[in-house]
Design an enzyme around this catalytic site. Structure first.
Site, mmCIF file in Angstrom:
data_model
loop_
_atom_site.group_PDB
_atom_site.id
_atom_site.type_symbol
_atom_site.label_atom_id
_atom_site.label_comp_id
_atom_site.label_asym_id
_atom_site.label_seq_id
_atom_site.Cartn_x
_atom_site.Cartn_y
_atom_site.Cartn_z
ATOM 1 N N GLN A 1 -3.632 -1.338 10.018
ATOM 2 C CA GLN A 1 -3.792 -2.682 9.456
ATOM 3 C C GLN A 1 -4.469 -3.592 10.492
ATOM 4 O O GLN A 1 -4.004 -3.713 11.624
ATOM 5 C CB GLN A 1 -2.415 -3.241 9.054
ATOM 6 N N LYS B 1 0.844 -1.207 0.000
ATOM 7 C CA LYS B 1 0.000 0.000 0.000
ATOM 8 C C LYS B 1 0.875 1.251 0.000
ATOM 9 O O LYS B 1 0.634 2.201 -0.748
ATOM 10 C CB LYS B 1 -0.917 -0.001 1.235
ATOM 11 N N ASP C 1 -10.171 4.033 5.442
ATOM 12 C CA ASP C 1 -10.799 2.708 5.392
ATOM 13 C C ASP C 1 -12.320 2.804 5.548
ATOM 14 O O ASP C 1 -13.030 1.828 5.326
ATOM 15 C CB ASP C 1 -10.252 1.816 6.513
#
Ligand code: NDP
Length: 300
Positions: A99, A55, A122
Protein backbone atom coordinates in the site's frame (compact mmCIF):
# COMPACT_ATOMS: atom_id res chain seq x y z
CA UNK A 1 -28.48 16.90 -28.35
CA UNK A 2 -29.42 14.21 -25.81
CA UNK A 3 -27.39 13.93 -22.61
CA UNK A 4 -24.37 11.63 -22.63
CA UNK A 5 -24.83 7.95 -21.92
CA UNK A 6 -23.53 7.15 -18.43
CA UNK A 7 -20.71 4.62 -18.26
CA UNK A 8 -21.68 2.69 -15.15
CA UNK A 9 -18.33 1.63 -13.69
CA UNK A 10 -19.98 0.33 -10.55
CA UNK A 11 -22.10 -2.14 -12.51
CA UNK A 12 -19.21 -3.13 -14.81
CA UNK A 13 -16.90 -3.66 -11.82
CA UNK A 14 -19.60 -5.79 -10.17
CA UNK A 15 -19.75 -7.96 -13.29
CA UNK A 16 -15.96 -8.24 -13.42
CA UNK A 17 -15.79 -9.27 -9.76
CA UNK A 18 -18.44 -11.92 -10.43
CA UNK A 19 -16.44 -13.22 -13.40
CA UNK A 20 -13.30 -13.40 -11.26
CA UNK A 21 -15.21 -15.21 -8.49
CA UNK A 22 -16.64 -17.73 -10.98
CA UNK A 23 -13.22 -18.15 -12.61
CA UNK A 24 -11.56 -18.79 -9.24
CA UNK A 25 -14.23 -21.37 -8.30
CA UNK A 26 -13.70 -23.20 -11.60
CA UNK A 27 -9.88 -23.02 -11.29
CA UNK A 28 -9.95 -24.47 -7.77
CA UNK A 29 -12.59 -27.10 -8.70
CA UNK A 30 -10.21 -28.32 -11.44
CA UNK A 31 -7.48 -28.83 -8.85
CA UNK A 32 -5.72 -25.46 -9.06
CA UNK A 33 -4.30 -23.98 -5.85
CA UNK A 34 -6.35 -21.24 -4.20
CA UNK A 35 -5.05 -17.89 -5.54
CA UNK A 36 -3.58 -15.71 -2.80
CA UNK A 37 -3.17 -11.96 -2.36
CA UNK A 38 -0.70 -10.57 0.19
CA UNK A 39 -1.24 -6.98 1.29
CA UNK A 40 1.49 -5.02 3.05
CA UNK A 41 0.72 -1.87 5.01
CA UNK A 42 3.39 0.09 6.84
CA UNK A 43 2.09 2.49 9.50
CA UNK A 44 -1.39 3.14 10.83
CA UNK A 45 -2.89 5.65 8.38
CA UNK A 46 -6.66 5.09 8.88
CA UNK A 47 -7.60 5.61 5.20
CA UNK A 48 -4.91 3.14 4.07
CA UNK A 49 -6.08 0.64 6.69
CA UNK A 50 -9.60 0.83 5.28
CA UNK A 51 -8.36 0.36 1.67
CA UNK A 52 -6.14 -2.58 2.54
CA UNK A 53 -8.79 -4.29 4.63
CA UNK A 54 -11.39 -3.94 1.88
CA UNK A 55 -8.99 -5.44 -0.69
CA UNK A 56 -8.29 -8.43 1.56
CA UNK A 57 -11.99 -8.90 2.29
CA UNK A 58 -12.93 -8.82 -1.38
CA UNK A 59 -10.22 -11.36 -2.24
CA UNK A 60 -11.74 -13.74 0.33
CA UNK A 61 -15.28 -13.07 -0.97
CA UNK A 62 -14.08 -14.12 -4.44
CA UNK A 63 -12.66 -17.39 -3.14
CA UNK A 64 -9.03 -16.33 -2.84
CA UNK A 65 -6.77 -16.34 0.20
CA UNK A 66 -5.74 -13.05 1.78
CA UNK A 67 -2.55 -12.57 3.79
CA UNK A 68 -2.50 -9.22 5.55
CA UNK A 69 0.80 -7.85 6.86
CA UNK A 70 0.53 -4.74 9.03
CA UNK A 71 3.92 -3.36 9.97
CA UNK A 72 4.69 -0.58 12.43
CA UNK A 73 5.47 2.95 11.21
CA UNK A 74 9.15 2.58 12.21
CA UNK A 75 9.73 -0.55 10.08
CA UNK A 76 13.18 -0.40 8.48
CA UNK A 77 13.90 -0.79 4.78
CA UNK A 78 15.73 -4.06 5.55
CA UNK A 79 12.74 -5.47 7.46
CA UNK A 80 10.33 -4.55 4.67
CA UNK A 81 12.61 -6.06 2.00
CA UNK A 82 12.94 -9.20 4.08
CA UNK A 83 9.13 -9.56 4.16
CA UNK A 84 8.91 -8.99 0.39
CA UNK A 85 11.56 -11.68 -0.09
CA UNK A 86 9.51 -14.13 1.98
CA UNK A 87 6.32 -13.33 0.03
CA UNK A 88 8.20 -13.74 -3.27
CA UNK A 89 9.27 -17.22 -2.16
CA UNK A 90 5.87 -18.25 -0.74
CA UNK A 91 4.03 -20.44 -3.31
CA UNK A 92 0.62 -19.64 -1.76
CA UNK A 93 1.06 -15.94 -2.62
CA UNK A 94 0.27 -14.98 -6.23
CA UNK A 95 -0.06 -11.24 -5.78
CA UNK A 96 1.82 -8.77 -3.56
CA UNK A 97 0.33 -5.36 -2.94
CA UNK A 98 2.36 -2.80 -1.01
CA UNK A 99 0.00 0.00 0.00
CA UNK A 100 1.40 3.39 -1.08
CA UNK A 101 2.46 5.93 0.00
CA UNK A 102 5.08 4.38 2.27
CA UNK A 103 6.42 6.39 5.22
CA UNK A 104 9.05 8.92 4.10
CA UNK A 105 12.05 7.06 5.54
CA UNK A 106 11.44 4.13 3.19
CA UNK A 107 12.67 3.99 -0.43
CA UNK A 108 9.54 3.19 -2.47
CA UNK A 109 11.37 2.51 -5.75
CA UNK A 110 13.66 -0.03 -4.06
CA UNK A 111 10.65 -1.75 -2.46
CA UNK A 112 8.70 -1.97 -5.72
CA UNK A 113 11.70 -3.35 -7.61
CA UNK A 114 12.10 -6.07 -4.95
CA UNK A 115 8.66 -7.55 -5.77
CA UNK A 116 8.75 -10.56 -8.10
CA UNK A 117 7.40 -9.10 -11.42
CA UNK A 118 5.10 -12.15 -11.74
CA UNK A 119 3.47 -11.22 -8.40
CA UNK A 120 3.42 -7.47 -9.08
CA UNK A 121 -0.39 -7.16 -9.23
CA UNK A 122 -0.20 -3.35 -9.13
CA UNK A 123 1.91 -3.38 -12.31
CA UNK A 124 4.43 -0.88 -10.92
CA UNK A 125 7.60 -3.01 -11.24
CA UNK A 126 9.97 -1.53 -13.88
CA UNK A 127 9.92 -4.83 -15.79
CA UNK A 128 6.13 -4.62 -16.15
CA UNK A 129 6.27 -0.88 -16.88
CA UNK A 130 8.77 -1.71 -19.64
CA UNK A 131 6.59 -4.49 -21.02
CA UNK A 132 3.61 -2.14 -21.27
CA UNK A 133 5.83 0.58 -22.77
CA UNK A 134 7.02 -1.70 -25.55
CA UNK A 135 3.87 -3.70 -26.27
CA UNK A 136 2.92 -4.21 -29.91
CA UNK A 137 -0.51 -3.03 -31.11
CA UNK A 138 -3.14 -5.58 -30.15
CA UNK A 139 -0.61 -7.92 -28.46
CA UNK A 140 -1.95 -9.84 -25.44
CA UNK A 141 -1.56 -8.33 -21.99
CA UNK A 142 0.23 -11.37 -20.55
CA UNK A 143 1.76 -9.49 -17.62
CA UNK A 144 0.28 -7.36 -14.79
CA UNK A 145 -1.01 -3.95 -15.88
CA UNK A 146 -1.73 -1.09 -13.40
CA UNK A 147 -5.27 -1.48 -12.10
CA UNK A 148 -6.85 1.95 -12.67
CA UNK A 149 -5.57 2.27 -16.27
CA UNK A 150 -6.70 -1.30 -17.00
CA UNK A 151 -10.13 -0.35 -15.66
CA UNK A 152 -10.23 2.74 -17.90
CA UNK A 153 -9.41 0.69 -20.97
CA UNK A 154 -12.00 -1.98 -20.11
CA UNK A 155 -14.73 0.67 -19.69
CA UNK A 156 -13.84 2.32 -23.01
CA UNK A 157 -13.79 -0.95 -24.92
CA UNK A 158 -17.11 -1.94 -23.38
CA UNK A 159 -18.73 1.40 -24.27
CA UNK A 160 -17.24 1.94 -27.74
CA UNK A 161 -16.17 -1.47 -29.03
CA UNK A 162 -13.18 -0.93 -31.32
CA UNK A 163 -11.09 2.13 -30.42
CA UNK A 164 -9.01 1.90 -33.59
CA UNK A 165 -8.16 5.24 -35.18
CA UNK A 166 -9.86 7.34 -32.50
CA UNK A 167 -8.15 10.48 -31.20
CA UNK A 168 -7.45 9.99 -27.49
CA UNK A 169 -6.32 12.87 -25.31
CA UNK A 170 -5.05 12.09 -21.82
CA UNK A 171 -4.86 14.94 -19.31
CA UNK A 172 -2.20 14.03 -16.72
CA UNK A 173 1.11 12.18 -17.19
CA UNK A 174 1.56 10.34 -13.89
CA UNK A 175 3.14 6.89 -13.78
CA UNK A 176 0.07 5.71 -11.87
CA UNK A 177 -2.59 6.77 -14.38
CA UNK A 178 -1.81 9.02 -17.38
CA UNK A 179 1.18 7.19 -18.89
CA UNK A 180 -0.16 3.63 -18.60
CA UNK A 181 -3.56 4.74 -19.94
CA UNK A 182 -1.73 6.21 -22.94
CA UNK A 183 0.14 2.93 -23.54
CA UNK A 184 -3.07 0.90 -23.34
CA UNK A 185 -4.84 3.20 -25.80
CA UNK A 186 -1.86 3.09 -28.20
CA UNK A 187 -2.08 -0.70 -28.01
CA UNK A 188 -5.77 -0.32 -28.97
CA UNK A 189 -4.70 1.70 -32.06
CA UNK A 190 -5.81 5.12 -30.84
CA UNK A 191 -3.89 8.24 -31.85
CA UNK A 192 -2.74 9.37 -28.42
CA UNK A 193 -1.85 12.82 -27.08
CA UNK A 194 -0.60 13.13 -23.49
CA UNK A 195 -1.05 16.55 -21.89
CA UNK A 196 0.12 17.98 -18.54
CA UNK A 197 0.48 21.19 -16.55
CA UNK A 198 2.78 22.82 -19.14
CA UNK A 199 0.61 22.02 -22.15
CA UNK A 200 -0.34 25.03 -24.27
CA UNK A 201 -3.98 25.49 -25.27
CA UNK A 202 -5.26 22.50 -23.29
CA UNK A 203 -8.93 23.32 -24.08
CA UNK A 204 -8.12 23.35 -27.84
CA UNK A 205 -6.38 19.97 -27.64
CA UNK A 206 -9.20 18.48 -25.58
CA UNK A 207 -11.73 19.63 -28.20
CA UNK A 208 -10.09 17.29 -30.74
CA UNK A 209 -10.56 14.23 -28.55
CA UNK A 210 -12.90 11.40 -29.45
CA UNK A 211 -11.76 9.92 -26.11
CA UNK A 212 -10.86 12.27 -23.27
CA UNK A 213 -9.30 10.73 -20.14
CA UNK A 214 -8.75 13.18 -17.30
CA UNK A 215 -6.52 12.33 -14.31
CA UNK A 216 -5.16 15.47 -12.66
CA UNK A 217 -6.75 15.74 -9.20
CA UNK A 218 -8.33 19.19 -9.73
CA UNK A 219 -12.01 19.69 -8.97
CA UNK A 220 -14.15 20.12 -12.12
CA UNK A 221 -11.18 21.52 -14.05
CA UNK A 222 -12.27 20.36 -17.52
CA UNK A 223 -15.26 22.39 -18.73
CA UNK A 224 -18.16 21.41 -20.95
CA UNK A 225 -16.96 23.60 -23.84
CA UNK A 226 -13.61 21.73 -23.93
CA UNK A 227 -15.42 18.61 -25.06
CA UNK A 228 -16.05 17.54 -28.64
CA UNK A 229 -19.75 16.72 -29.15
CA UNK A 230 -20.25 12.97 -28.82
CA UNK A 231 -16.84 12.27 -27.22
CA UNK A 232 -16.31 9.57 -24.57
CA UNK A 233 -15.16 11.24 -21.35
CA UNK A 234 -13.45 9.20 -18.62
CA UNK A 235 -13.03 11.12 -15.38
CA UNK A 236 -10.41 9.45 -13.17
CA UNK A 237 -10.21 12.32 -10.67
CA UNK A 238 -11.36 11.88 -7.09
CA UNK A 239 -11.69 15.15 -5.17
CA UNK A 240 -13.44 15.61 -1.84
CA UNK A 241 -15.26 18.94 -1.48
CA UNK A 242 -17.29 20.37 1.43
CA UNK A 243 -21.09 20.56 1.15
CA UNK A 244 -23.22 23.43 2.52
CA UNK A 245 -24.46 21.01 5.25
CA UNK A 246 -20.92 20.76 6.62
CA UNK A 247 -20.32 17.28 5.18
CA UNK A 248 -18.28 16.39 2.10
CA UNK A 249 -18.83 14.73 -1.25
CA UNK A 250 -16.72 13.35 -4.08
CA UNK A 251 -16.41 15.10 -7.43
CA UNK A 252 -14.23 14.46 -10.44
CA UNK A 253 -11.81 16.49 -12.55
CA UNK A 254 -14.54 17.18 -15.14
CA UNK A 255 -17.43 19.64 -14.68
CA UNK A 256 -19.94 16.81 -14.95
CA UNK A 257 -23.21 18.74 -15.42
CA UNK A 258 -21.78 20.76 -18.34
CA UNK A 259 -19.87 17.86 -19.86
CA UNK A 260 -22.87 15.55 -19.79
CA UNK A 261 -24.72 17.89 -22.16
CA UNK A 262 -21.98 17.63 -24.82
CA UNK A 263 -20.31 14.22 -24.47
CA UNK A 264 -21.59 10.99 -26.00
CA UNK A 265 -20.45 8.88 -23.02
CA UNK A 266 -19.27 9.91 -19.58
CA UNK A 267 -18.22 8.28 -16.31
CA UNK A 268 -19.77 9.69 -13.13
CA UNK A 269 -17.78 10.37 -9.93
CA UNK A 270 -18.36 8.43 -7.76
CA UNK A 271 -19.41 5.21 -9.50
CA UNK A 272 -17.26 5.47 -12.64
CA UNK A 273 -13.58 4.55 -12.69
CA UNK A 274 -13.27 4.26 -8.89
CA UNK A 275 -14.85 0.81 -8.45
CA UNK A 276 -12.82 -0.58 -11.37
CA UNK A 277 -9.50 -0.25 -9.55
CA UNK A 278 -10.09 -2.86 -6.88
CA UNK A 279 -11.97 -5.14 -9.30
CA UNK A 280 -8.92 -5.05 -11.61
CA UNK A 281 -6.67 -5.85 -8.65
CA UNK A 282 -8.70 -9.02 -8.09
CA UNK A 283 -8.54 -9.73 -11.83
CA UNK A 284 -4.73 -9.30 -11.82
CA UNK A 285 -4.33 -11.59 -8.80
CA UNK A 286 -6.38 -14.34 -10.42
CA UNK A 287 -4.49 -13.86 -13.70
CA UNK A 288 -1.17 -14.22 -11.84
CA UNK A 289 -2.39 -17.54 -10.38
CA UNK A 290 -3.52 -18.73 -13.82
CA UNK A 291 -0.23 -17.70 -15.37
CA UNK A 292 1.72 -19.63 -12.74
CA UNK A 293 -0.42 -22.67 -13.50
CA UNK A 294 0.59 -22.38 -17.17
CA UNK A 295 -2.78 -21.06 -18.35
CA UNK A 296 -2.88 -18.13 -20.79
CA UNK A 297 -3.52 -14.74 -19.27
CA UNK A 298 -6.48 -13.01 -20.88
CA UNK A 299 -6.53 -9.39 -19.72
CA UNK A 300 -9.02 -7.19 -21.52
P1 NDP B 1 -0.59 13.09 -9.91
O1 NDP B 1 -0.65 14.25 -8.99
O2 NDP B 1 0.49 12.08 -9.76
O3 NDP B 1 -0.51 13.63 -11.41
C1 NDP B 1 -1.34 14.67 -11.82
C2 NDP B 1 -1.06 14.98 -13.27
O4 NDP B 1 -1.95 16.02 -13.63
C3 NDP B 1 0.36 15.48 -13.53
O5 NDP B 1 0.86 14.88 -14.71
C4 NDP B 1 0.18 16.98 -13.72
O6 NDP B 1 1.05 17.57 -14.64
C5 NDP B 1 -1.23 17.04 -14.29
N1 NDP B 1 -1.81 18.33 -14.03
C6 NDP B 1 -1.92 18.97 -12.84
N2 NDP B 1 -2.48 20.19 -13.01
C7 NDP B 1 -2.75 20.30 -14.34
C8 NDP B 1 -3.31 21.32 -15.13
N3 NDP B 1 -3.70 22.49 -14.60
N4 NDP B 1 -3.41 21.12 -16.47
C9 NDP B 1 -2.99 19.96 -17.02
N5 NDP B 1 -2.45 18.95 -16.31
C10 NDP B 1 -2.32 19.12 -14.98
O7 NDP B 1 -2.02 12.41 -9.83
P2 NDP B 1 -2.52 10.91 -10.18
O8 NDP B 1 -2.31 10.62 -11.60
O9 NDP B 1 -2.01 9.97 -9.16
O10 NDP B 1 -4.08 11.06 -9.89
C11 NDP B 1 -4.89 11.95 -10.64
C12 NDP B 1 -6.30 11.92 -10.09
O11 NDP B 1 -6.81 10.61 -10.24
C13 NDP B 1 -6.40 12.23 -8.59
O12 NDP B 1 -7.64 12.92 -8.38
C14 NDP B 1 -6.48 10.87 -7.95
O13 NDP B 1 -7.17 10.90 -6.72
C15 NDP B 1 -7.26 10.12 -8.98
N6 NDP B 1 -7.04 8.67 -8.93
C16 NDP B 1 -8.14 7.87 -8.96
C17 NDP B 1 -8.02 6.51 -8.94
C18 NDP B 1 -9.25 5.68 -9.00
O14 NDP B 1 -9.26 4.57 -8.53
N7 NDP B 1 -10.32 6.17 -9.62
C19 NDP B 1 -6.72 5.85 -8.81
C20 NDP B 1 -5.60 6.78 -8.92
C21 NDP B 1 -5.78 8.13 -8.95
P3 NDP B 1 2.65 17.69 -14.39
O15 NDP B 1 3.19 16.32 -14.65
O16 NDP B 1 3.07 18.69 -15.39
O17 NDP B 1 2.81 18.13 -12.97
Amino acid sequence: MADAKLIDGKAFAGGLRQKVGAGVADFVAKGGPKPGLATVLVGADPASQVYVRSKGRLAVELGMASFDHQLPEDTTQAELLELIGRLNADPSVNGILVQLPLPKHLDTAQVLIAIDPAKDVDGFHPVNVGRLGSIAPGAPLDFPVPCTPLGVSMLLQDALGSLSGLNAVIVGRSNLVGRPVAQLLLRADCTVTITHSRTRDLPGICRQADILVVAIGKTEFVKGDWIKPGAAVIDVGINRIPTPEGKSRLVGDVAFAEAQKVAGYITPVPGGVGPMTVACLMFNTFQAARHKAGLAMTAA
